[in-house]
Motif scaffolding. Structure first.
Motif, PDB file in Angstrom:
ATOM      1  N   GLY A  49      14.350  32.070  30.842  1.00 50.96           N
ATOM      2  CA  GLY A  49      13.855  30.524  31.152  1.00 50.96           C
ATOM      3  C   GLY A  49      13.568  29.676  29.914  1.00 50.96           C
ATOM      4  N   ASP A  51      14.373  26.718  28.045  1.00 51.06           N
ATOM      5  CA  ASP A  51      14.517  25.372  29.048  1.00 51.06           C
ATOM      6  C   ASP A  51      15.402  24.157  28.465  1.00 51.06           C
ATOM      7  OD1 ASP A  51      11.824  26.465  30.455  1.00 51.06           O
ATOM      8  OD2 ASP A  51      13.473  26.506  31.616  1.00 51.06           O
ATOM      9  N   HIS A 171       7.160  29.546  35.778  1.00 46.74           N
ATOM     10  CA  HIS A 171       8.283  30.948  35.466  1.00 46.74           C
ATOM     11  C   HIS A 171       7.089  32.095  35.460  1.00 46.74           C
ATOM     12  CE1 HIS A 171      11.923  29.149  34.908  1.00 46.74           C
ATOM     13  NE2 HIS A 171      11.799  28.605  33.715  1.00 46.74           N
TER      14      HIS A 171
HETATM   15 ZN   LIG Z   1      12.898  27.097  33.196  1.00 40.88          ZN
END
Ligand SMILES: [Zn+2]
Length: 286
Positions: A49, A51, A171
């Protein structure tokens, strides 16, 4: 965002002035990352994750060699802001878990660092972008990120930064719900294109869950805050980032969704406030 009087979360871990290897990394892994380490970081990073990384892929620079940074007043403000926003996520998810899911929420810890630091998911630096590491259930955030968000990415406003924190916490919510490990397992069995498509669903769900958080902190929002979050979501859409990097957007390489999708899923969560409306895996159209 009106944060005056809002408590600071106790789940913030501050790591200052990390040089090579960083402080607080346990000290067991001395020395630089090396090529294998870097590949490891990139491999892991993709499914935990990270980003804002696509931005940096396109920027063409080599890996930054950051030096120990002194503690600045800006860092302190960023840390306080982060601790307060994190506290709002704790209150919101505690309530939403109880009311909508009938279970207890265990909050994550959030590491605020300057320079570089270590995580079980690999090394982190300002170039990594914020990310969540499921292995230690911690989110990692470089203090220079907030400046980068507004100056380099055009996502201005405190609520844009708050949205990114909420996204990383989302997340963790996915991890608590067992979604993250399931999707990561499915990714291992998939082609790169299929794995990317699964990641997009995971990321859009995190955006939607960020919207659920935002809906629950409406009382702290000021005029323009919602637009700041939606603008930030658009600025970190894969198509936008690839265009910014001078490339023609390649949908099969997307890992987070288009600008339009990211903003729309955030808005969906914001409109309904229901976790059940964020099931991107059940959606026929993203
Ligand atoms: Zn993310």
């Amino acid at each position: 965002m009106r944060l005056r009087g809002i408590r600071r979360s106790k789940n913030v871990e501050v790591r200052r002035g990390g040089g090579r290897g960083g402080r607080g990394g346990g000290g067991a892994r001395a020395g630089g990352l090396g090529l294998v380490g870097v590949l490891f970081v990139l491999g892991i990073g993709y499914f935990t994750g990270i980003d804002v990384t696509p931005l940096l892929n396109g920027s063409g620079g080599s890996a930054p060699t950051q030096q120990s940074a002194p503690v600045s007043a800006e860092d302190d403000a960023a840390t306080q802001f982060t601790a307060q926003v994190l506290a709002t996520t704790e209150d919101v998810w505690d309530k939403v878990f109880r009311e909508q899911l009938g279970r207890a929420y265990e909050p994550p810890r959030l590491v605020v660092f300057s320079g570089v630091t270590q995580s079980p998911c690999g090394g982190a630096s300002g170039a990594t972008g914020p990310f969540y590491c499921p292995a230690d259930e911690k989110a990692y955030l470089d203090t220079s990120f907030f400046t980068m968000l507004s100056q380099r990415m055009g996502a201005e406003g405190d609520f844009a930064a708050a949205y990114v924190i909420a996204h990383e916490v989302a997340h963790h919510v996915q991890n608590q719900l067992g979604i993250l490990p399931k999707v990561n397992a499915a990714r291992q069995q998939s082609s790169q294109t299929e794995a990317n498509a699964l990641t997009v669903r995971l990321e859009l769900m995190a955006d939607c869950l960020s919207g659920v958080w935002a809906m629950n902190v409406q009382g702290l929002m000021e005029r323009g805050d919602l637009d700041e979050a939606l603008n930030a979501a658009r600025k970190i859409g894969d198509d936008h980032l690839q265009k910014q990097a001078g490339r023609v957007p390649q949908p099969h390489t997307f890992t987070h969704g288009t600008s339009e999708q990211r903003a729309r899923w955030f808005d969906r969560g914001y409109d309904s406030g229901q976790v059940g409306d964020c099931d991107t895996f059940a959606a026929e159209r993203l």
